[in-house]
Design a protein around this motif. Structure first.
Motif, PDB file in Angstrom:
ATOM      1  N   VAL A 181       0.839  -1.190   0.000  1.00  0.00           N
ATOM      2  CA  VAL A 181       0.000   0.000   0.000  1.00  0.00           C
ATOM      3  C   VAL A 181       0.872   1.237   0.000  1.00  0.00           C
ATOM      4  O   VAL A 181       2.065   1.202   0.316  1.00  0.00           O
ATOM      5  CB  VAL A 181      -0.959   0.044   1.208  1.00  0.00           C
ATOM      6  N   SER A 182       0.232   2.346  -0.345  1.00  0.00           N
ATOM      7  CA  SER A 182       0.927   3.627  -0.348  1.00  0.00           C
ATOM      8  C   SER A 182      -0.040   4.703   0.111  1.00  0.00           C
ATOM      9  O   SER A 182      -1.193   4.750  -0.331  1.00  0.00           O
ATOM     10  CB  SER A 182       1.423   3.959  -1.753  1.00  0.00           C
ATOM     11  N   ARG A 183       0.454   5.549   1.028  1.00  0.00           N
ATOM     12  CA  ARG A 183      -0.370   6.682   1.466  1.00  0.00           C
ATOM     13  C   ARG A 183       0.530   7.906   1.555  1.00  0.00           C
ATOM     14  O   ARG A 183       1.142   8.183   2.580  1.00  0.00           O
ATOM     15  CB  ARG A 183      -1.045   6.405   2.802  1.00  0.00           C
ATOM     16  N   GLU A 184       0.569   8.631   0.469  1.00  0.00           N
ATOM     17  CA  GLU A 184       1.399   9.831   0.373  1.00  0.00           C
ATOM     18  C   GLU A 184       0.630  11.085   0.778  1.00  0.00           C
ATOM     19  O   GLU A 184       1.229  12.075   1.195  1.00  0.00           O
ATOM     20  CB  GLU A 184       1.924   9.983  -1.060  1.00  0.00           C
ATOM     21  N   LYS A 185      -0.690  11.043   0.642  1.00  0.00           N
ATOM     22  CA  LYS A 185      -1.546  12.149   1.056  1.00  0.00           C
ATOM     23  C   LYS A 185      -2.656  11.609   1.933  1.00  0.00           C
ATOM     24  O   LYS A 185      -3.059  10.458   1.797  1.00  0.00           O
ATOM     25  CB  LYS A 185      -2.142  12.863  -0.159  1.00  0.00           C
ATOM     26  N   LYS A 186      -3.156  12.458   2.821  1.00  0.00           N
ATOM     27  CA  LYS A 186      -4.141  12.004   3.798  1.00  0.00           C
ATOM     28  C   LYS A 186      -5.391  11.445   3.134  1.00  0.00           C
ATOM     29  O   LYS A 186      -5.993  10.493   3.612  1.00  0.00           O
ATOM     30  CB  LYS A 186      -4.515  13.172   4.715  1.00  0.00           C
ATOM     31  N   GLU A 187      -5.803  12.039   2.029  1.00  0.00           N
ATOM     32  CA  GLU A 187      -7.072  11.645   1.429  1.00  0.00           C
ATOM     33  C   GLU A 187      -6.975  10.446   0.492  1.00  0.00           C
ATOM     34  O   GLU A 187      -7.999   9.942   0.039  1.00  0.00           O
ATOM     35  CB  GLU A 187      -7.671  12.834   0.651  1.00  0.00           C
ATOM     36  N   ARG A 188      -5.779   9.971   0.207  1.00  0.00           N
ATOM     37  CA  ARG A 188      -5.604   8.955  -0.828  1.00  0.00           C
ATOM     38  C   ARG A 188      -4.858   7.736  -0.288  1.00  0.00           C
ATOM     39  O   ARG A 188      -3.817   7.867   0.362  1.00  0.00           O
ATOM     40  CB  ARG A 188      -4.839   9.564  -1.997  1.00  0.00           C
ATOM     41  N   PHE A 189      -5.390   6.572  -0.606  1.00  0.00           N
ATOM     42  CA  PHE A 189      -4.784   5.315  -0.141  1.00  0.00           C
ATOM     43  C   PHE A 189      -4.804   4.343  -1.311  1.00  0.00           C
ATOM     44  O   PHE A 189      -5.870   4.046  -1.864  1.00  0.00           O
ATOM     45  CB  PHE A 189      -5.604   4.771   1.036  1.00  0.00           C
TER      46      PHE A 189
END
Lengths: 112, 115
Positions: free
Chosen positions: B66-74
């Motif tokens: 998984v990747s979560r670079e921004k709070k709103e996007r996963f």
């Protein structure tokens, strides 16, 4: 790994009847037991949840009962309607985690 | 209303491909989750994240990242897709609490077929 056993797998109820779905959990750090409702083509949505220190919660035709000593909780749908036809999931937090473990689901069909 | 949007409703990929499933939420939720749903098996947690760049393994993380670079996007990543990853994938989000009382809000799912 927490397990939540849900039964029955499927349920057919006449309109106006009572639908009952049961769940059993192993261990949990939090007495919080939500039920999610899922219609075809949609994601699950929270239907009703019971929080600590409460043995029963009622919202309209939907009631959750919780038996801590038996480690069981159940969903009762009174006066079941065709619009209640959906898949229902119970859930429980794990023993050492606040993440939810879901049951395998019950497909409810309410026939006119 | 909370909206959790999954980028694709249906996706068909080939064995061995790298597959990206995207999820965006608009309620400033801290927690985000990826589940897979299979008939008779219910919802099983793959990964979750409680903050940007943070991730925790769920019950079935093998074959996924998984990747979560921004709070709103996963994002859920299948590094090398296999046929046993054919499934319905559901993304969810919730506010952070130290107890699990916040409801999870789900997207409508991505049905992924691996040929």
């Amino acid at each position: 790994q927490q397990q939540v056993k849900q039964s029955p797998q499927s349920l057919i109820v006449q309109k106006g009847g009572i639908s009952i779905i049961n769940c059993a959990y192993e261990n949990t750090a939090f007495d919080y037991f939500p039920w999610y409702q899922q219609f075809p083509g949609k994601g699950p949505a929270l239907l009703i949840a019971i929080r600590p220190d409460v043995s029963e919660k009622k919202e309209g035709r939907f009631t959750i009962s919780f038996n801590k000593s038996a480690k069981q909780f159940s969903l009762h749908i009174m006066d079941s309607q065709p619009g209640d036809s959906a898949t229902y999931f119970c859930a429980s937090p794990g023993a050492g985690s606040y993440q939810l473990t879901f049951g395998k689901g019950t497909k409810l069909s309410v026939i006119p | 209303d909370v909206k959790v949007t999954q980028s694709s409703r249906y996706l068909v990929k080939r064995t061995g491909e790298k597959v990206f499933l995207e999820c965006v939420q608009d309620m400033d939720h801290e927690n985000m989750f990826w589940y897979r749903q299979d008939p008779g098996l219910g919802l099983r947690l793959i990964y979750f994240s409680y903050d940007v760049k943070m991730k925790e393994k769920g019950d079935i993380p093998e074959g996924y990242s998984v990747s979560r670079e921004k709070k709103e996007r996963f994002s859920l990543i299948l590094e090398s897709a296999s046929t046993n990853q054919t499934s319905m994938y559901l993304c969810a989000s919730s506010f952070f609490e130290t107890e699990p009382y916040q409801p999870q809000h789900f997207g409508d799912g991505t049905r992924l077929s691996i040929l």
